[in-house]
Design a protein around this motif. Structure first.
Motif, PDB file in Angstrom:
ATOM      1  N   ASP A 160     -33.192 -21.611 110.531  1.00  0.00           N
ATOM      2  CA  ASP A 160     -32.136 -21.607 110.925  1.00  0.00           C
ATOM      3  C   ASP A 160     -30.592 -21.986 109.812  1.00  0.00           C
ATOM      4  O   ASP A 160     -29.553 -21.387 110.265  1.00  0.00           O
ATOM      5  CB  ASP A 160     -31.791 -22.565 112.281  1.00  0.00           C
ATOM      6  N   ALA A 161     -31.096 -22.560 109.090  1.00  0.00           N
ATOM      7  CA  ALA A 161     -30.058 -22.869 107.865  1.00  0.00           C
ATOM      8  C   ALA A 161     -29.421 -21.503 107.430  1.00  0.00           C
ATOM      9  O   ALA A 161     -28.154 -21.488 107.287  1.00  0.00           O
ATOM     10  CB  ALA A 161     -30.360 -23.922 106.663  1.00  0.00           C
ATOM     11  N   TYR A 162     -30.183 -20.762 107.231  1.00  0.00           N
ATOM     12  CA  TYR A 162     -29.794 -19.462 106.668  1.00  0.00           C
ATOM     13  C   TYR A 162     -28.877 -18.701 107.899  1.00  0.00           C
ATOM     14  O   TYR A 162     -27.832 -17.980 107.433  1.00  0.00           O
ATOM     15  CB  TYR A 162     -30.987 -18.549 106.304  1.00  0.00           C
ATOM     16  N   VAL A 163     -29.543 -18.632 109.159  1.00  0.00           N
ATOM     17  CA  VAL A 163     -28.978 -17.800 109.965  1.00  0.00           C
ATOM     18  C   VAL A 163     -27.553 -18.244 110.619  1.00  0.00           C
ATOM     19  O   VAL A 163     -26.724 -17.782 110.946  1.00  0.00           O
ATOM     20  CB  VAL A 163     -29.993 -17.674 111.128  1.00  0.00           C
ATOM     21  N   VAL A 164     -27.463 -19.733 110.651  1.00  0.00           N
ATOM     22  CA  VAL A 164     -26.232 -20.507 111.118  1.00  0.00           C
ATOM     23  C   VAL A 164     -25.027 -20.085 110.119  1.00  0.00           C
ATOM     24  O   VAL A 164     -23.998 -19.465 110.483  1.00  0.00           O
ATOM     25  CB  VAL A 164     -26.557 -21.671 111.274  1.00  0.00           C
ATOM     26  N   VAL A 165     -25.452 -20.323 108.943  1.00  0.00           N
ATOM     27  CA  VAL A 165     -24.452 -19.864 108.062  1.00  0.00           C
ATOM     28  C   VAL A 165     -24.122 -18.343 107.920  1.00  0.00           C
ATOM     29  O   VAL A 165     -22.967 -18.029 107.913  1.00  0.00           O
ATOM     30  CB  VAL A 165     -24.889 -20.353 106.595  1.00  0.00           C
ATOM     31  N   PHE A 166     -25.060 -17.578 107.959  1.00  0.00           N
ATOM     32  CA  PHE A 166     -24.957 -16.000 107.989  1.00  0.00           C
ATOM     33  C   PHE A 166     -23.841 -15.792 109.005  1.00  0.00           C
ATOM     34  O   PHE A 166     -22.993 -14.937 108.823  1.00  0.00           O
ATOM     35  CB  PHE A 166     -26.132 -15.598 108.104  1.00  0.00           C
ATOM     36  N   ALA A 167     -24.221 -16.085 110.289  1.00  0.00           N
ATOM     37  CA  ALA A 167     -23.490 -15.809 111.417  1.00  0.00           C
ATOM     38  C   ALA A 167     -22.112 -16.409 111.491  1.00  0.00           C
ATOM     39  O   ALA A 167     -21.052 -15.696 111.803  1.00  0.00           O
ATOM     40  CB  ALA A 167     -24.102 -16.493 112.686  1.00  0.00           C
ATOM     41  N   ALA A 168     -21.856 -17.504 111.007  1.00  0.00           N
ATOM     42  CA  ALA A 168     -20.493 -18.325 110.751  1.00  0.00           C
ATOM     43  C   ALA A 168     -19.762 -17.686 109.853  1.00  0.00           C
ATOM     44  O   ALA A 168     -18.305 -17.561 110.133  1.00  0.00           O
ATOM     45  CB  ALA A 168     -20.656 -19.654 110.515  1.00  0.00           C
TER      46      ALA A 168
END
Length: 516
Positions: free
Chosen positions: A55-63
């Motif tokens: 999720d670290a990748y996905v959260v930063v990617f989305a934000a």
């Protein structure tokens, strides 16, 4: 008046550079999932820590996706694209050399920053390379590259894990990113859009902190309990931060996150459908590798190959969705796709420890077919419902919503799985420390069983994991059925024509790009 674009003789070579970039991002969406059981064993990662690695990748990617696109518009798309690839490269090297879980999570977050720059900017440079008559073909090639990375990721990851250490799933990015950077520097023209909105640093901080707080609360809840002050505090903080984001963007004269787009019914319903499908897909890709490796006993490469039925069904259905939509309309196809997805989830929830892979392959194939027939028409319908002059901001918002769905899917469904697994696991007779370790994940339970010789622990862990997977699939099935009802009730029956909000056809705005 739109500038006349002179075809660049190097444009197809430049497209190759962009394809390499998109293929790398496509790999990264799925390659880590196959590596998680191995990393859990070698790094001692709990289920919650595995969720953070994903999720670290996905959260930063989305934000950061929307502000990243605006940075490219203002400071140069080639410059920011190369910068994004460089950041992604640095994160990949850091991930490969990471000594523990914390460093892996940090490296994944850095990779998310790079990915957020690459994804929107790789698409936004296409108008500077291709005229209208070639642009759709170029976009199709880019989309195919991104989609191809999904099924290839687990296979490549499995092969690497069978031959090298777990860090190789990060290091494989290095040569492809290096090729992408070199090709972008020599083949891509520099373009800007001086009229684009400025990056809103406060809004960016609000969405990053809000999503991070929400995901943290969901991941920690199974361990601490939903009533724990820390969990409740982070949930409350997430609500306040995200509410502040909505209020700020609604009042902004030129918002970075255009909330008014959600007022278009076709965009809203289709966007929610595509987000839900991404939510389910992300959750399934998180829970399937431990089942295939720890419970069924396959190696990493075998796990990657056994995910192909779902990927194959998804790609076949995605390819065949357009003719079916032309015949029956998007509402019928999206609704039926969601019903098929719900049926596959309910069928999968009947999986037992003794079911074997044949039964799993059956429901995975049906799952992929349901995904394809739901998500492709939903995304097309969302963008078709927008006025032509809002297509850019609409596509950015849609991509952001899907990444948010992915992050919450991994967090929520992974936490549900962890809670159900821990409640069903029998650790009778184990020392407290060993019992806690076994409760962290099915991989950890197998390691404890090997080291302690505890009778029946491995079998109990397998049974508990399959039970948790069944609970998750039931939730996915119910969610898909609810989405099918919403789509059937609120999507327009025929093709949605873009409008300006007043029922009149939209007129395209002039191209504001400035080519250097």
């Amino acid at each position: 008046m739109a500038a006349v674009i002179t075809p660049d003789p190097r444009r197809w070579w430049a497209l190759g550079a962009l394809v390499a970039s998109m293929l790398t991002l496509g790999f990264d969406m799925t390659i880590l999932n196959v590596a998680l059981p191995t990393m859990a064993e070698e790094l001692g990662a709990t289920t919650g820590e595995q969720q953070w690695m994903a999720d670290a990748y996905v959260v930063v990617f989305a934000a950061l996706m929307l502000p990243a696109g605006l940075l490219g518009d203002r400071f140069g798309r080639r410059l920011m694209l190369v910068t994004g690839l460089g950041v992604f490269l640095a994160g990949s090297v850091a991930g490969a050399l990471a000594p523990d879980v914390t460093w892996v999570v940090a490296a994944r977050a850095v990779m998310g920053v790079g990915g957020a720059l690459v994804m929107p900017l790789a698409l936004s440079v296409l108008p500077s390379l291709f005229g209208p008559e070639e642009r759709s073909k170029a976009i199709g090639v880019m989309s195919a590259a991104s989609a191809l990375g999904m099924p290839l990721g687990p296979i490549l990851g499995g092969w690497l894990l069978d031959h090298f250490w777990w860090g190789s799933v990060f290091l494989v990015n290095v040569p492809m990113v290096a090729i992408g950077i070199t090709a972008c520097l020599f083949l891509l023209p520099e373009t800007r859009d001086p009229a684009s909105p400025k990056v809103d640093t406060v809004a960016t901080a609000l969405i990053t902190a809000g999503l991070g707080a929400l995901v943290y609360a969901i991941i920690e809840a199974p361990t601490r309990g939903w009533g724990d002050p820390v969990v409740a505090g982070f949930l409350a903080g997430a609500v306040v931060l995200l509410a502040g984001l909505v209020l700020r963007e609604r009042r902004a004269p030129r918002p970075m996150l255009d909330m008014e787009l959600l007022g278009h019914r076709g965009f809203l319903v289709n966007g929610l459908t595509a987000t839900l499908v991404t939510f389910v897909l992300a959750g399934l890709l998180f829970l399937l590798p431990p089942y295939l490796q720890a419970v069924l006993g396959h190696d990493a490469l075998g796990t990657g190959l056994r995910l192909l039925p779902m990927m194959g069904g998804l790609m076949v259905a995605a390819r065949g969705a357009q003719p079916v939509v032309a015949r029956f309309g998007p509402r019928a196809v999206v609704s039926c796709g969601l019903v098929v997805l719900a049926f596959a989830a309910f069928l999968g929830s009947r999986t037992t420890v003794d079911s074997g892979y044949g039964f799993t392959a059956l429901w995975l194939t049906i799952t992929g077919i349901g995904f394809g027939f739901a998500v492709v028409p939903a995304m097309d319908g969302a963008l078709a419902a927008l006025p032509a002059d809002r297509a850019g901001s609409g596509s950015g918002l849609l991509m952001t919503l899907r990444q948010v769905g992915s992050a919450i899917g991994i967090a929520l469904l992974g936490s549900l799985l962890a809670s159900a697994y821990r409640d069903r696991l029998d650790v009778t007779g184990l020392p407290a420390r060993a019992a806690d370790t076994a409760g962290e994940s099915v991989v950890a339970a197998h390691l404890v069983a090997e080291r302690t010789g505890a009778p029946g622990l491995a079998a109990s862990a397998n049974s508990a994991y399959v039970h948790g997977m069944g609970v998750v699939l039931l939730v996915c099935g119910v969610a898909a059925l609810v989405a099918a009802l919403i789509a059937g009730a609120f999507l327009p029956g025929g093709r949605t024509a873009p409008d300006d909000g007043d029922g009149t056809p939209a007129m395209a705005e002039p191209d504001a790009d400035v080519r250097q």
